[in-house]
Design a protein around this motif. Structure first.
Motif: not given
Length: 339
Positions: A63, A66-67, A69-71
């Motif tokens: 998680s 992923n926090s 990767r989203r940016y």
């Protein structure tokens, strides 16, 4: 242009709004950490930004990955392993009540990481800039050793190195901070400090300044910047100048010293939504502007404007664009609706 940042990303748990810990029946979960925050800022500005750390293979570790990767942050060099993700609890202050942070990060994956977990020669291939903060070597002796290896590798690859001193009294003593950070400074080109860090880490103090009373002396910080640059041979020193009126309202500005001249930004009177990550957003803005060869005055104006906007955004990450920062830096701070 490619930037690598190295440090710890943590799970942030915070009560809703301005509830105190003892009032909270639930906690919102987000992620953040000094160098991770800088990487997100740079990715949002269109820079190829990579964050390096160690995180567990379990779902909470993923998680955190992923926090980022989203940016658009490159997470390919993150080492996986260890048992836990560090946590910090945040109680947001308001008016005359200060914010409060409680750490639960002992034994985190990055704190127990070893130098063998990272191949810095591979990581720095094709990289232009490396950034770390004083938080990372404070986490553990092994993290400090990894920082030193990273700095040495960055120099082998002719990578520009920046460091935000970021002293944290809950992580180590002033004496140990001065010893460890002093050994790292010989590899640093650009030093970032605030109104307290230079004093806490190296005993270099600004004269005629009262941060708790909101009084900032420009001449005092000129002296601090020059002492830092002369002592450690920095190319540039940036000092953020925060005048704390209350937990809700601050004056916010900064200074850049390039070895010969001093450049002061305009001052912003800011109403704070979320202060955490404010200094990191300044670092991200400064790195972006220097990478893009901004003139010194323009560079410090961009960095301060970026950080000013971050204080209005919930969470650790500064979620603004270059256009938004430039608009504020050039004088449009009205906050009028954009249609």
């Amino acid at each position: 242009m490619k930037v690598v940042t190295f440090g710890e990303i943590m799970l942030r748990l915070a009560p809703e709004g301005y509830y105190r810990f003892v009032q909270a029946e639930s906690f919102g979960a987000t992620y953040g950490g000094g160098e991770a925050n800088v990487a997100v800022s740079l990715a949002n500005f269109g820079i190829d930004a990579s964050f390096v750390t160690k995180l567990p293979k379990h779902d909470i570790g993923q998680s955190a990955v992923n926090s980022l990767r989203r940016y658009g942050v490159d997470v390919s060099k993150i080492s996986r392993g260890g048992d836990r993700v560090g946590i910090y609890f945040l109680e947001k202050g308001a008016s005359q009540r200060p914010s409060k942070v409680i750490y639960d990060r002992a034994g985190s994956a990055i704190a127990t990481a070893q130098p063998s977990d990272f191949n810095w020669d591979d990581i720095f291939e094709g990289v232009d800039w490396f950034h770390f903060t004083g938080i990372t070597p404070a986490i553990s002796d092994s993290a400090a050793a990894i920082c030193l290896e990273a700095c040495k590798a960055a120099k082998r690859h002719n990578v520009t190195v920046s460091c935000d001193l970021n002293y944290r009294k809950n992580l180590w003593s002033r004496e140990k901070a001065g010893q460890v950070m002093g050994g790292l400074m010989e590899y640093v080109n650009v030093c970032i400090s605030n109104e307290e860090d230079a004093s806490d880490v190296f005993g270099i103090k600004a004269a005629n300044t009262d941060i708790t009373g909101g009084k900032i002396s420009h001449e005092g910080y000129k002296e601090v910047a020059k002492k830092l640059a002369d002592t450690f041979h920095f190319d540039k020193v940036a000092i953020t100048l925060r005048g704390s009126i209350s937990a809700s309202d601050n004056n916010w500005a900064a200074m850049l010293y390039d070895g010969s001249d001093y450049y002061f930004s305009k001052n912003y009177l800011i109403r704070i939504v979320d202060r955490v990550g404010g200094g990191d957003s300044f670092g991200g803005g400064l790195i972006y502007s220097l990478l893009n060869s901004y003139a010194p005055q323009d560079a410090i104006e961009f960095a301060v404007a970026a950080s000013c906007l971050k204080h209005s955004i919930e969470g650790d990450f500064n979620q603004v664009s270059v256009d938004e920062v430039n608009k504020l830096a050039k004088g449009d701070g009205s906050g009028r609706v954009q249609r």
